[in-house]
Design an enzyme around this catalytic site. Sequence first.
Site, PDB file in Angstrom:
ATOM      1  N   HIS A   1      39.685  40.806  47.849  1.00 48.32           N
ATOM      2  CA  HIS A   1      38.249  40.948  47.555  1.00 48.32           C
ATOM      3  C   HIS A   1      37.547  39.593  47.548  1.00 48.32           C
ATOM      4  O   HIS A   1      38.156  38.562  47.263  1.00 48.32           O
ATOM      5  CB  HIS A   1      38.001  41.748  46.259  1.00 48.32           C
ATOM      6  CG  HIS A   1      38.317  41.049  44.991  1.00 48.32           C
ATOM      7  ND1 HIS A   1      38.938  41.659  43.919  1.00 48.32           N
ATOM      8  CD2 HIS A   1      38.085  39.779  44.556  1.00 48.32           C
ATOM      9  CE1 HIS A   1      39.058  40.817  42.916  1.00 48.32           C
ATOM     10  NE2 HIS A   1      38.546  39.670  43.276  1.00 48.32           N
TER      11      HIS A   1
ATOM     12  N   ASN B   1      43.854  41.346  46.178  1.00 44.32           N
ATOM     13  CA  ASN B   1      43.711  42.437  47.150  1.00 44.32           C
ATOM     14  C   ASN B   1      42.729  42.072  48.268  1.00 44.32           C
ATOM     15  O   ASN B   1      42.279  42.933  49.003  1.00 44.32           O
ATOM     16  CB  ASN B   1      43.261  43.730  46.447  1.00 44.32           C
ATOM     17  CG  ASN B   1      41.921  43.565  45.728  1.00 44.32           C
ATOM     18  OD1 ASN B   1      41.274  42.524  45.845  1.00 44.32           O
ATOM     19  ND2 ASN B   1      41.514  44.577  44.996  1.00 44.32           N
TER      20      ASN B   1
ATOM     21  N   ASP C   1      28.369  37.326  41.150  1.00 41.05           N
ATOM     22  CA  ASP C   1      28.567  38.601  40.460  1.00 41.05           C
ATOM     23  C   ASP C   1      28.444  38.455  38.949  1.00 41.05           C
ATOM     24  O   ASP C   1      28.420  37.345  38.406  1.00 41.05           O
ATOM     25  CB  ASP C   1      29.935  39.215  40.829  1.00 41.05           C
ATOM     26  CG  ASP C   1      31.043  38.183  40.937  1.00 41.05           C
ATOM     27  OD1 ASP C   1      30.922  37.107  40.330  1.00 41.05           O
ATOM     28  OD2 ASP C   1      32.035  38.444  41.625  1.00 41.05           O
TER      29      ASP C   1
ATOM     30  N   GLU D   1      35.438  45.175  46.636  1.00 40.45           N
ATOM     31  CA  GLU D   1      36.822  45.645  46.692  1.00 40.45           C
ATOM     32  C   GLU D   1      37.136  46.186  48.088  1.00 40.45           C
ATOM     33  O   GLU D   1      36.228  46.484  48.867  1.00 40.45           O
ATOM     34  CB  GLU D   1      37.027  46.745  45.642  1.00 40.45           C
ATOM     35  CG  GLU D   1      36.791  46.295  44.212  1.00 40.45           C
ATOM     36  CD  GLU D   1      37.928  45.449  43.635  1.00 40.45           C
ATOM     37  OE1 GLU D   1      38.708  44.836  44.396  1.00 40.45           O
ATOM     38  OE2 GLU D   1      38.031  45.388  42.395  1.00 40.45           O
TER      39      GLU D   1
HETATM   40  C1  F6R Z   1      34.377  35.683  40.713  1.00 43.10           C
HETATM   41  C2  F6R Z   1      34.660  36.457  41.902  1.00 43.10           C
HETATM   42  C3  F6R Z   1      36.025  36.899  42.274  1.00 43.10           C
HETATM   43  C4  F6R Z   1      37.080  35.817  42.084  1.00 43.10           C
HETATM   44  C5  F6R Z   1      38.460  36.351  42.445  1.00 43.10           C
HETATM   45  C6  F6R Z   1      39.548  35.337  42.148  1.00 43.10           C
HETATM   46  O1  F6R Z   1      33.014  35.383  40.608  1.00 43.10           O
HETATM   47  O2  F6R Z   1      33.747  36.758  42.596  1.00 43.10           O
HETATM   48  O3  F6R Z   1      36.022  37.323  43.623  1.00 43.10           O
HETATM   49  O4  F6R Z   1      36.771  34.736  42.891  1.00 43.10           O
HETATM   50  O5  F6R Z   1      38.722  37.517  41.702  1.00 43.10           O
HETATM   51  O6  F6R Z   1      39.610  35.117  40.774  1.00 43.10           O
HETATM   52  P1  F6R Z   1      40.488  33.938  40.149  1.00 43.10           P
HETATM   53  O7  F6R Z   1      39.870  32.674  40.626  1.00 43.10           O
HETATM   54  O8  F6R Z   1      40.376  34.087  38.679  1.00 43.10           O
HETATM   55  O9  F6R Z   1      41.877  34.125  40.679  1.00 43.10           O
END
Ligand code: F6R
Length: 239
Positions: free
Chosen positions: A136, A134, A66, A141
């Site tokens: 994701h 959540n 992403d 989401e």
């Molecule tokens: C990042 C991504 C997100 C993160 C998730 C956890 O490229 O795709 O899904 O993996 O938000 O983020 P952290 O590791 O910062 O807790």
Amino acid sequence: MKLIVECREFCNMDASMRYKRLLEKKPDAALGFATGATPLELYHELARLYRAGEISFARARAFNLDEYVGMNSDNANSFRYFMNKYLFGRTDFNVANTYMPYCLSRESLTASHYELLIEQAGGIDLMLLGIGRNGHIGFNEPGTPFGSITHVQQLSEETRAANSRFFYSPTLVPTYAVTMGIATIMHARSIILLAYGREKAQAVHDMVAGPVTESVPASVLQLHPDVTVYADAEAAALL
Ligand code: F6R
């Protein structure tokens, strides 16, 4: 789904060995990468292995999950900047072979282009994921259709708040991101998901032990034939 509950150091080392073995067998493997806090130690470990001469990414292709919409690569908050800083620039990746689902505006996304690039690379061999509080994965989401491909996603307030730690001010966190879809992720041949810390415990529980539902995007991974979840004791606390 294989679940490994160990300390973070073990998880990161074990995960790094997956890259080493894969690249020995297939030097031009297509690797899917995530950003955020979770994979940082793994990226340090991969960079260490590279410096020790134990792994080479010279022929590998990289596809990130992403990117924020409208963010240039020279912006320190962009995921491109992050990847260059923590992985690509610390190893022998050929930056020309590293891809992000970049788009300048919500309207300018050519999702099929990213999907095509992945397809032309022969599909993703190993996809790395983190998990949001959540549930994701990528920026998919809760409620994102399981059939989704690369698309622009409005970020939930919860996700924007969680990501505000990387920005000077919470108001600067973008509202839109472009992300691989759930179907894009599910097409990867193998998937590694890292989950660390107590704040991930509910999401990890719902992903592993809850029903498969679009309200918990990560629960779809129960349907994939080759997923390894690495969790520390805190993240696995509710299992
Ligand atoms: C990042 C991504 C997100 C993160 C998730 C956890 O490229 O795709 O899904 O993996 O938000 O983020 P952290 O590791 O910062 O807790």
